[in-house]
Design a protein around this motif. Structure first.
Motif, PDB file in Angstrom:
ATOM      1  N   LEU A 111       1.019   3.730  -2.661  1.00 38.55           N
ATOM      2  CA  LEU A 111       0.296   5.722  -2.284  1.00 38.55           C
ATOM      3  C   LEU A 111       1.671   6.393  -2.693  1.00 38.55           C
ATOM      4  O   LEU A 111       0.993   7.060  -2.812  1.00 38.55           O
ATOM      5  N   PHE A 119       0.719  -1.335   0.405  1.00 39.43           N
ATOM      6  CA  PHE A 119      -0.254  -0.015  -0.271  1.00 39.43           C
ATOM      7  C   PHE A 119       0.801   1.078   0.190  1.00 39.43           C
ATOM      8  O   PHE A 119       1.244   2.305  -0.647  1.00 39.43           O
ATOM      9  N   CYS A 132      -3.949   0.969  -4.920  1.00 40.66           N
ATOM     10  CA  CYS A 132      -4.607   1.147  -3.819  1.00 40.66           C
ATOM     11  C   CYS A 132      -5.363   0.637  -3.596  1.00 40.66           C
ATOM     12  O   CYS A 132      -5.734   0.288  -2.209  1.00 40.66           O
TER      13      CYS A 132
END
Length: 217
Positions: free
Chosen positions: A103, A99, A127
């Motif tokens: 991100l 993630f 994501c």
């Protein structure tokens, strides 16, 4: 008077957020030194040359340089809500690994000039795929591992907050209602409000700022 641990922090850093949340819930009182990232204090760099926050300097001179270590250290001393029962390796690695990778490339595309032109949208989609899986998990429970918040929720929450705030209108329009409900619950919590004060950047000789809940009698 017993010296306090010294916490070097930056208010908006997600790593520092989760460290502060664990310190607060554990009842750990610290001297808070808010860092201006463009002008890092030499005292912090002496303690931790890598120059990233959070950094916790303990009274015995031990230095904790990673938010996960600060969380585990503080909860190891006092864990009133049982957060450590939710120290879930898979979820922690998901948040700090895949993630966070996507991100960063979604939120800060100019840092990754070798990425193709459509990469930002692709990383946003990656994501969202992760959040969709978390949404499925949250359809049957209030928090990621049950009805009460634990370590896993607090470890992931600041990064999901950061993702949502990158384009809040887009995020709010996505079909992940249980994840959105979970996020709003953490954003509106007394705990989050308690750790999001706005101290001035620290310099040597400045007035000491104490961080931590008031002791109960």
């Amino acid at each position: 008077m017993t010296p306090l641990p010294i916490l070097y922090s930056f208010r908006r850093c997600p790593y520092a957020m989760r460290a502060r949340m664990a310190l607060w819930i554990s009842g750990t009182t610290c001297e808070l030194r808010e860092v201006k990232l463009a002008d890092k204090p030499p005292e912090m760099l002496e303690a931790s040359p890598k120059g990233t926050v959070p950094v916790l300097v303990l009274p015995d001179g031990q230095v904790l340089e990673e938010s996960i270590d600060i969380m585990r250290w503080s909860l190891g001393h006092n864990d009133p809500e049982g957060w450590l029962a939710g120290d879930h390796p898979g979820l922690i690695q998901l948040g700090d690994g895949s993630f966070k990778h996507h991100l960063d490339r979604y939120k800060y595309p100019t840092r990754y000039e070798d990425e193709p032109g459509n990469a930002r949208t692709d990383h946003r989609g990656e994501c969202l795929a992760i959040l969709s899986d978390l949404n499925f998990r949250l359809a049957e429970r209030e928090q990621l591992l049950g009805e009460q918040r634990t370590y896993a929720d607090i470890a992931l929450f600041p990064f999901i907050r950061q993702f949502a705030n990158t384009d809040r209108d887009w995020f709010d329009a996505q079909p992940i209602p249980d994840l959105q409900r979970w996020l709003e619950g953490h954003l509106e919590s007394d705990l989050f409000a308690a750790v999001m004060g706005k101290p001035a950047p620290w310099k040597a000789g400045a007035e000491t700022v104490i961080f931590g809940p008031a002791p109960t009698r």
